[in-house]
Write an enzyme that holds these catalytic residues in place. Structure first.
Site, PDB file in Angstrom:
ATOM      1  CG  HIS A 193      43.305  40.962  33.511  1.00 25.84           C
ATOM      2  ND1 HIS A 193      41.963  41.284  33.637  1.00 25.84           N
ATOM      3  CD2 HIS A 193      43.364  39.888  32.682  1.00 25.84           C
ATOM      4  CE1 HIS A 193      41.248  40.433  32.935  1.00 25.84           C
ATOM      5  NE2 HIS A 193      42.064  39.586  32.347  1.00 25.84           N
ATOM      6  CG  HIS A 232      41.682  33.096  32.872  1.00 24.34           C
ATOM      7  ND1 HIS A 232      40.977  33.811  31.943  1.00 24.34           N
ATOM      8  CD2 HIS A 232      40.777  32.631  33.764  1.00 24.34           C
ATOM      9  CE1 HIS A 232      39.677  33.772  32.280  1.00 24.34           C
ATOM     10  NE2 HIS A 232      39.550  33.060  33.377  1.00 24.34           N
TER      11      HIS A 232
END
Length: 133
Positions: free
Chosen positions: A24, A127
Site C-alpha cells: 500500500h 490493513h
C-alpha cells in the site's frame, strides 16, 4: 514460554506491517513511462494478488510517508476500532478491468486525495480498511 510467544507475536506484527507497506505505500510515487500503466506495473512489481494467484479487484497505493499512516494508529479509533489519518493523502486506486489470474491482470488507475482508514496492531497499520472524502 511467555517470552517466546511475545517475541513471535512481535515478529508476526512486524511482518504484517511490512506486508502493509509493500502492498500500500509508494512514496514518492513511482514514475512510469505511461501513466495509465502505473497500476499494472505496481501490482506486478509488488506482487499484489489474492489467494490462489487471483487478480486483486481493488488495491490502493498511498503516496505519503509511512509515518503518516503510523501516526493514524495513535489517533482515537472510531466505533469499530479503525484509525483515520489526520489529513487527506495522495492515493492511487487500482481497479481491476480484466484478467483473473496473476500476473495477467489489467487495472485502471485513479488518483485522488482522501483520508485513509487503517486497522492497527502494536501501534502500526496492518490493513488498509477504506478511504473517505
Amino acid at each position: 514460554m511467555t517470552l517466546v510467544l511475545a517475541a513471535l507475536a512481535g515478529l508476526v506484527s512486524c511482518q504484517n506491517y511490512q506486508t502493509f507497506l509493500q502492498k500500500h505505500v509508494d512514496n514518492p510515487r513511482t514514475r512510469v513511462q505511461r501513466a495509465q500503466r502505473y497500476c499494472d506495473i505496481m501490482m506486478q512489481r509488488r506482487r499484489v494478488m489474492v489467494r490462489g494467484n487471483h487478480c486483486k479487484p481493488l488495491n490502493t497505493f498511498v503516496h505519503a510517508p509511512a509515518r503518516d499512516l503510523v501516526a493514524a494508529c495513535n489517533r482515537r479509533p472510531n466505533a469499530v476500532g479503525r484509525h483515520t489519518t489526520r489529513r487527506r493523502l495522495s492515493l492511487t486506486n487500482c481497479r481491476l478491468l480484466r484478467g483473473r489470474n496473476w500476473p495477467r491482470c489489467t487495472y485502471r488507475a485513479q488518483q485522488v486525495r482522501r483520508y485513509v482508514v487503517v486497522n492497527c496492531r502494536n501501534g502500526k497499520p496492518v490493513h488498509l480498511d477504506s478511504t473517505r472524502p
